[in-house]
Design a protein around this motif. Structure first.
Motif, PDB file in Angstrom:
ATOM      1  N   GLY A  98       0.798  -1.217   0.000  1.00 20.42           N
ATOM      2  CA  GLY A  98       0.000   0.000   0.000  1.00 20.42           C
ATOM      3  C   GLY A  98       0.831   1.268   0.000  1.00 20.42           C
ATOM      4  N   GLN A  99       2.162   1.162   0.206  1.00 18.36           N
ATOM      5  CA  GLN A  99       3.017   2.332   0.219  1.00 18.36           C
ATOM      6  C   GLN A  99       4.262   2.064  -0.614  1.00 18.36           C
ATOM      7  OE1 GLN A  99       3.791   3.116   4.309  1.00 18.36           O
ATOM      8  NE2 GLN A  99       1.724   3.782   4.754  1.00 18.36           N
ATOM      9  N   PRO A 100       4.109   1.821  -1.920  1.00 18.75           N
ATOM     10  CA  PRO A 100       5.258   1.483  -2.759  1.00 18.75           C
ATOM     11  C   PRO A 100       6.195   2.663  -2.931  1.00 18.75           C
ATOM     12  CG  PRO A 100       3.331   1.877  -4.102  1.00 18.75           C
ATOM     13  CD  PRO A 100       2.864   1.940  -2.675  1.00 18.75           C
ATOM     14  N   CYS A 139      -1.386  -1.165 -15.610  1.00 23.44           N
ATOM     15  CA  CYS A 139      -0.326  -1.945 -14.964  1.00 23.44           C
ATOM     16  C   CYS A 139       0.969  -1.936 -15.784  1.00 23.44           C
ATOM     17  CB  CYS A 139      -0.774  -3.388 -14.757  1.00 23.44           C
ATOM     18  SG  CYS A 139      -1.885  -3.620 -13.358  1.00 23.44           S
ATOM     19  N   LYS A 140       0.876  -1.613 -17.051  1.00 22.08           N
ATOM     20  CA  LYS A 140       2.056  -1.608 -17.913  1.00 22.08           C
ATOM     21  C   LYS A 140       2.908  -0.357 -17.741  1.00 22.08           C
ATOM     22  CE  LYS A 140      -0.298  -4.385 -21.453  1.00 22.08           C
ATOM     23  NZ  LYS A 140       0.522  -5.593 -21.266  1.00 22.08           N
ATOM     24  N   LEU A 141       2.436   0.590 -16.930  1.00 25.48           N
ATOM     25  CA  LEU A 141       3.142   1.860 -16.762  1.00 25.48           C
ATOM     26  C   LEU A 141       3.898   1.880 -15.440  1.00 25.48           C
ATOM     27  CD1 LEU A 141       0.326   4.287 -17.958  1.00 25.48           C
ATOM     28  CD2 LEU A 141       2.191   3.289 -19.304  1.00 25.48           C
ATOM     29  N   PRO A 142       5.224   1.962 -15.483  1.00 26.37           N
ATOM     30  CA  PRO A 142       5.994   2.009 -14.235  1.00 26.37           C
ATOM     31  C   PRO A 142       5.750   3.278 -13.434  1.00 26.37           C
ATOM     32  CG  PRO A 142       7.426   2.422 -16.125  1.00 26.37           C
ATOM     33  CD  PRO A 142       6.101   2.007 -16.680  1.00 26.37           C
ATOM     34  N   GLN A 143       5.168   4.315 -14.077  1.00 20.18           N
ATOM     35  CA  GLN A 143       4.881   5.553 -13.366  1.00 20.18           C
ATOM     36  C   GLN A 143       3.721   5.396 -12.384  1.00 20.18           C
ATOM     37  OE1 GLN A 143       5.106   5.121 -16.629  1.00 20.18           O
ATOM     38  NE2 GLN A 143       5.968   6.880 -17.698  1.00 20.18           N
ATOM     39  N   LEU A 144       2.938   4.329 -12.538  1.00 22.92           N
ATOM     40  CA  LEU A 144       1.762   4.123 -11.702  1.00 22.92           C
ATOM     41  C   LEU A 144       1.891   2.843 -10.880  1.00 22.92           C
ATOM     42  CD1 LEU A 144      -1.347   4.948 -13.948  1.00 22.92           C
ATOM     43  CD2 LEU A 144      -0.625   6.143 -11.876  1.00 22.92           C
ATOM     44  N   THR A 145       1.478   2.920  -9.629  1.00 20.81           N
ATOM     45  CA  THR A 145       1.280   1.711  -8.837  1.00 20.81           C
ATOM     46  C   THR A 145      -0.215   1.416  -8.865  1.00 20.81           C
ATOM     47  OG1 THR A 145       3.162   2.158  -7.404  1.00 20.81           O
ATOM     48  CG2 THR A 145       1.481   0.666  -6.562  1.00 20.81           C
ATOM     49  N   VAL A 146      -0.576   0.245  -9.335  1.00 23.82           N
ATOM     50  CA  VAL A 146      -1.979  -0.108  -9.551  1.00 23.82           C
ATOM     51  C   VAL A 146      -2.395  -1.198  -8.574  1.00 23.82           C
ATOM     52  CG1 VAL A 146      -3.684  -0.833 -11.255  1.00 23.82           C
ATOM     53  CG2 VAL A 146      -1.658   0.425 -12.000  1.00 23.82           C
ATOM     54  N   ALA A 147      -3.440  -0.941  -7.812  1.00 24.30           N
ATOM     55  CA  ALA A 147      -3.962  -1.969  -6.908  1.00 24.30           C
ATOM     56  C   ALA A 147      -4.387  -3.175  -7.731  1.00 24.30           C
ATOM     57  CB  ALA A 147      -5.147  -1.429  -6.112  1.00 24.30           C
ATOM     58  N   SER A 148      -4.107  -4.363  -7.247  1.00 25.17           N
ATOM     59  CA  SER A 148      -4.414  -5.571  -7.998  1.00 25.17           C
ATOM     60  C   SER A 148      -5.920  -5.755  -8.141  1.00 25.17           C
ATOM     61  CB  SER A 148      -3.823  -6.798  -7.304  1.00 25.17           C
ATOM     62  OG  SER A 148      -4.516  -7.063  -6.095  1.00 25.17           O
ATOM     63  N   ARG A 149      -6.279  -6.571  -9.105  1.00 26.83           N
ATOM     64  CA  ARG A 149      -7.685  -6.887  -9.317  1.00 26.83           C
ATOM     65  C   ARG A 149      -8.281  -7.502  -8.058  1.00 26.83           C
ATOM     66  NH1 ARG A 149     -11.446 -10.778 -10.613  1.00 26.83           N
ATOM     67  NH2 ARG A 149     -12.794 -10.382 -12.404  1.00 26.83           N
ATOM     68  N   THR A 150      -7.536  -8.373  -7.409  1.00 23.72           N
ATOM     69  CA  THR A 150      -8.024  -9.043  -6.208  1.00 23.72           C
ATOM     70  C   THR A 150      -8.405  -8.034  -5.134  1.00 23.72           C
ATOM     71  OG1 THR A 150      -6.600 -10.943  -6.677  1.00 23.72           O
ATOM     72  CG2 THR A 150      -7.461 -10.758  -4.445  1.00 23.72           C
ATOM     73  N   SER A 151      -7.570  -7.012  -4.963  1.00 20.40           N
ATOM     74  CA  SER A 151      -7.839  -6.013  -3.932  1.00 20.40           C
ATOM     75  C   SER A 151      -8.977  -5.078  -4.327  1.00 20.40           C
ATOM     76  CB  SER A 151      -6.573  -5.188  -3.661  1.00 20.40           C
ATOM     77  OG  SER A 151      -5.551  -5.989  -3.117  1.00 20.40           O
ATOM     78  N   SER A 152      -8.899  -4.501  -5.511  1.00 22.61           N
ATOM     79  CA  SER A 152      -9.905  -3.507  -5.897  1.00 22.61           C
ATOM     80  C   SER A 152     -11.289  -4.123  -6.089  1.00 22.61           C
ATOM     81  CB  SER A 152      -9.466  -2.769  -7.162  1.00 22.61           C
ATOM     82  OG  SER A 152      -9.267  -3.663  -8.234  1.00 22.61           O
ATOM     83  N   PHE A 153     -11.336  -5.367  -6.577  1.00 22.05           N
ATOM     84  CA  PHE A 153     -12.633  -6.002  -6.796  1.00 22.05           C
ATOM     85  C   PHE A 153     -13.259  -6.513  -5.493  1.00 22.05           C
ATOM     86  CE2 PHE A 153     -13.512  -6.939 -11.458  1.00 22.05           C
ATOM     87  CZ  PHE A 153     -12.746  -5.873 -11.902  1.00 22.05           C
ATOM     88  N   SER A 154     -12.518  -6.460  -4.405  1.00 19.33           N
ATOM     89  CA  SER A 154     -13.087  -6.879  -3.125  1.00 19.33           C
ATOM     90  C   SER A 154     -14.157  -5.898  -2.644  1.00 19.33           C
ATOM     91  CB  SER A 154     -11.986  -7.001  -2.068  1.00 19.33           C
ATOM     92  OG  SER A 154     -11.428  -5.731  -1.766  1.00 19.33           O
ATOM     93  N   PHE A 155     -14.197  -4.690  -3.230  1.00 15.74           N
ATOM     94  CA  PHE A 155     -15.189  -3.693  -2.830  1.00 15.74           C
ATOM     95  C   PHE A 155     -16.446  -3.756  -3.695  1.00 15.74           C
ATOM     96  CE2 PHE A 155     -11.199  -2.107  -1.195  1.00 15.74           C
ATOM     97  CZ  PHE A 155     -11.551  -1.698   0.080  1.00 15.74           C
ATOM     98  N   LYS A 156     -16.513  -4.754  -4.533  1.00 17.96           N
ATOM     99  CA  LYS A 156     -17.684  -4.906  -5.401  1.00 17.96           C
ATOM    100  C   LYS A 156     -18.949  -5.100  -4.564  1.00 17.96           C
ATOM    101  CE  LYS A 156     -19.265  -7.569  -9.399  1.00 17.96           C
ATOM    102  NZ  LYS A 156     -18.883  -8.620 -10.376  1.00 17.96           N
ATOM    103  N   GLY A 157     -19.948  -4.290  -4.845  1.00 21.64           N
ATOM    104  CA  GLY A 157     -21.226  -4.411  -4.148  1.00 21.64           C
ATOM    105  C   GLY A 157     -21.247  -3.806  -2.760  1.00 21.64           C
ATOM    106  N   ILE A 390       5.741  -4.909  -8.145  1.00 22.76           N
ATOM    107  CA  ILE A 390       4.673  -4.596  -9.093  1.00 22.76           C
ATOM    108  C   ILE A 390       3.305  -4.718  -8.437  1.00 22.76           C
ATOM    109  CG2 ILE A 390       3.547  -5.364 -11.234  1.00 22.76           C
ATOM    110  CD1 ILE A 390       6.352  -6.196 -12.206  1.00 22.76           C
ATOM    111  N   ARG A 391       3.135  -5.746  -7.598  1.00 23.64           N
ATOM    112  CA  ARG A 391       1.878  -5.930  -6.860  1.00 23.64           C
ATOM    113  C   ARG A 391       2.194  -6.034  -5.369  1.00 23.64           C
ATOM    114  NH1 ARG A 391      -1.508 -10.611 -10.076  1.00 23.64           N
ATOM    115  NH2 ARG A 391      -1.535  -9.629 -12.136  1.00 23.64           N
ATOM    116  N   PRO A 392       2.296  -4.896  -4.694  1.00 23.03           N
ATOM    117  CA  PRO A 392       2.642  -4.923  -3.273  1.00 23.03           C
ATOM    118  C   PRO A 392       1.618  -5.640  -2.398  1.00 23.03           C
ATOM    119  CG  PRO A 392       2.905  -2.720  -4.192  1.00 23.03           C
ATOM    120  CD  PRO A 392       2.181  -3.528  -5.217  1.00 23.03           C
ATOM    121  N   ASP A 393       0.412  -5.849  -2.928  1.00 23.30           N
ATOM    122  CA  ASP A 393      -0.637  -6.492  -2.138  1.00 23.30           C
ATOM    123  C   ASP A 393      -0.776  -7.983  -2.440  1.00 23.30           C
ATOM    124  OD1 ASP A 393      -1.520  -6.152  -4.708  1.00 23.30           O
ATOM    125  OD2 ASP A 393      -3.387  -5.118  -4.195  1.00 23.30           O
ATOM    126  N   ASP A 394       0.154  -8.567  -3.195  1.00 22.52           N
ATOM    127  CA  ASP A 394       0.051  -9.978  -3.560  1.00 22.52           C
ATOM    128  C   ASP A 394       0.681 -10.861  -2.478  1.00 22.52           C
ATOM    129  OD1 ASP A 394      -0.610 -11.817  -6.071  1.00 22.52           O
ATOM    130  OD2 ASP A 394       1.256 -12.554  -5.155  1.00 22.52           O
TER     131      ASP A 394
END
Length: 528
Positions: A98-100, A139-157, A390-394
């Motif tokens: 969460g703090q890359p 995710c292909k951009l090193p300028q951005l840290t992108v939360a993984s699908r697993t993490s961001s999709f956990s807020f679905k609904g 690349i995925r600090p939350d994995d």
């Protein structure tokens, strides 16, 4: 050390970060103005001729002094301070979840699942697929840290305000929106929100034919880049554009369905969807890559049959033949070679995948697994560390880094890796409390960190949730804790229904204490 283009580029970026170039230019302008003024005023003031030359000498001498000060001193709101240098990872350091670590101006983002506004709730896979496509581009951009699908999709609904979501995911900005699909038309709304102030940064609505969804995904990614003021290289610009897509809308539809099933752990049904996509468009490289991965995952997590092994090999070769410069195709080929125990060939494929896409998580993660299975723990740890960056939350990458480093690291390094893994797992479990696999991985880290009672509690809980998916890790936690009988019971049970990889177990440092145990040897022999 030889001077390379990469090292020169890094030095240039450091000059920019420390504002040396800016100071140099400003100094040159001011110096020129002073000399011009001096050459006019000094004679009028009846100063001697050498006074102008003295001013020029002072200006020349002061130039390197100004550059040195710019390099060494940082001007802050609290006053001048010695420059601490940009945050950088040391060779064996792990990012904090969460703090890359990132350079000045970099941002972090989460792409939330797009809300399905269609009349048919079965279209959920389509709206999720749209969000994932955008996420994969970013995710292909090193300028951005992108939360993984697993993490961001956990807020679905979940009806949470975006500030809370941003705080829990540790990101600066959030992309949210909706998808309405009706026949051959689609309406996609996307908006970028500042996660700290809840301020809208950008929003757009797209009304398009279904066949134009790829161009919409491209436009959304481009708008995010422009809004965040990211400067892309030509290669990065190409990386976020659609490549190797299909023109057959139904083939793409089957492909999205396949990925949806795979993410839910239903590899067999996902494989059937990929096969349907291939039937619609035999030239669809990404569908072949998906099919190859499904066959490989069945071999890894289910039963390794000759048929699945052969199909993983065949589909991955076909994907690579259709898209030789697609990084994911090389990663899929490498994974197929790993399950077929062709490790050296797999390493070459992963290397190619990483060269084509340095931000590809799968390239590093599966390369690490291939190296680990060969006992190359130091190299494996390096790959898992890169995957974690690349995925600090994995959880998987953090856990395997910790396991690999135990083979050669110092006690302090092992302890730090275990603590990092526990932190990543705790953050993940807060979002996914029933993830047995992650819980079992965290159990091993807890035992390694000396929290044996808590680690075994996690192991038992994971086993109760879904023993089939986490049995191996549970066994590792017990053997680490010294409970040999329980560990071998679980390992033997796992071996009775799953074709475990013998080479992996033989190289896994978790089993070091029981290498010569008769029951352990018997279990290994049963895997031949």
């Amino acid at each position: 050390m030889p001077v390379t283009q990469k090292s020169l580029s890094g030095f240039y970026q450091e000059l920019k970060r420390r504002k040396v170039i800016r100071v140099g230019l400003a100094y040159a302008v001011v110096a020129w103005v002073l000399v011009e003024i001096g050459s006019v005023l000094f004679p009028a003031l009846l100063l001697p001729d050498w006074s102008v030359r003295l001013l020029i000498a002072f200006v020349i001498v002061g130039f390197p002094v100004a550059l040195l000060l710019a390099w060494a001193v940082e001007l802050t709101p609290e006053g001048p301070k010695a420059d601490q240098g940009a945050q950088r990872e040391t060779p064996d350091a792990l990012p904090v979840a969460g703090q890359p670590a990132r350079e000045e101006g970099f941002r972090s983002i989460a792409v939330l699942p797009l809300l399905n506004m269609s009349n048919d709730p079965e279209n959920e896979y389509f709206s999720d697929g749209m969000a994932e496509e955008v996420l994969n581009r970013l995710c292909k951009l090193p300028q951005l840290t992108v939360a993984s699908r697993t993490s961001s999709f956990s807020f679905k609904g979940k009806n949470l305000d975006l500030r809370t979501v941003a705080e829990r995911l540790g990101v600066d900005v959030i992309l949210e929106g909706s998808v309405r699909r009706s026949g051959d038309r689609v309406r996609i709304t996307a908006q970028l929100i500042d996660g700290h102030s809840d301020r809208h940064l950008w929003s757009e609505t797209y009304e398009r034919d279904l066949k134009d969804v790829f161009s919409v995904q491209d436009e959304i990614a481009q708008n995010i880049v422009q809004t965040l003021q990211l400067s892309l290289t030509p290669k990065q610009q190409r990386a976020i554009q659609t490549r190797y897509a299909t023109e057959d809308v139904e083939a793409y539809d089957f492909y999205l369905r396949g990925r949806d099933y795979v993410y839910r752990g239903n590899f067999e049904q996902g494989l059937r969807m990929f096969d349907q996509a291939i039937a619609r468009d035999p030239g669809y490289a990404q569908a072949w890559s998906g099919a190859a991965d499904a066959h490989s995952w069945i071999c890894q997590w289910g039963v390794r049959t000759p048929e699945h092994l052969a199909k993983a090999d065949e589909c991955s070769r076909h994907a690579l033949g259709l898209a030789p410069d697609l990084a994911q195709a090389h990663a899929s080929r490498g994974l197929a070679l790993v399950v077929n125990s062709r490790y050296e060939e797999a390493e070459a494929e992963f290397k190619q995948a990483i060269e084509l896409d340095p931000q590809l998580f799968d390239g590093y993660y599966y390369a690490g697994r291939a190296l680990f299975a060969q006992g190359k723990h130091r190299q494996a740890a390096g790959m898992f560390r890169q995957a974690s960056a690349i995925r600090p939350d994995d959880v998987a990458a953090a856990t395997l880094y910790q396991t690999a480093i135990e083979a050669y690291g110092t006690p302090e390094e092992v302890r730090e890796a275990a603590e990092h893994c526990i932190e990543v797992t705790e953050r993940h479990m807060a979002l996914h409390p029933d993830d047995a696999l992650a819980l079992s991985r965290g159990a091993c880290a807890l035992v390694a960190a000396g929290e044996i009672a808590r680690g075994l509690e996690w192991a038992e809980k994971a086993y109760a949730i879904n023993h089939k998916i986490c049995a191996y890790n549970v066994a590792c936690a017990f053997v680490r804790a010294g409970n040999t009988d329980r560990a071998l019971d679980v390992l033997a049970e796992h071996a009775s229904w799953s074709n475990m990889d013998r080479s992996w177990i033989e190289k896994d440092v978790d089993w070091q204490s029981v290498r010569d145990h008769p029951r352990f040897r018997a279990i290994l022999d049963s895997l031949d």
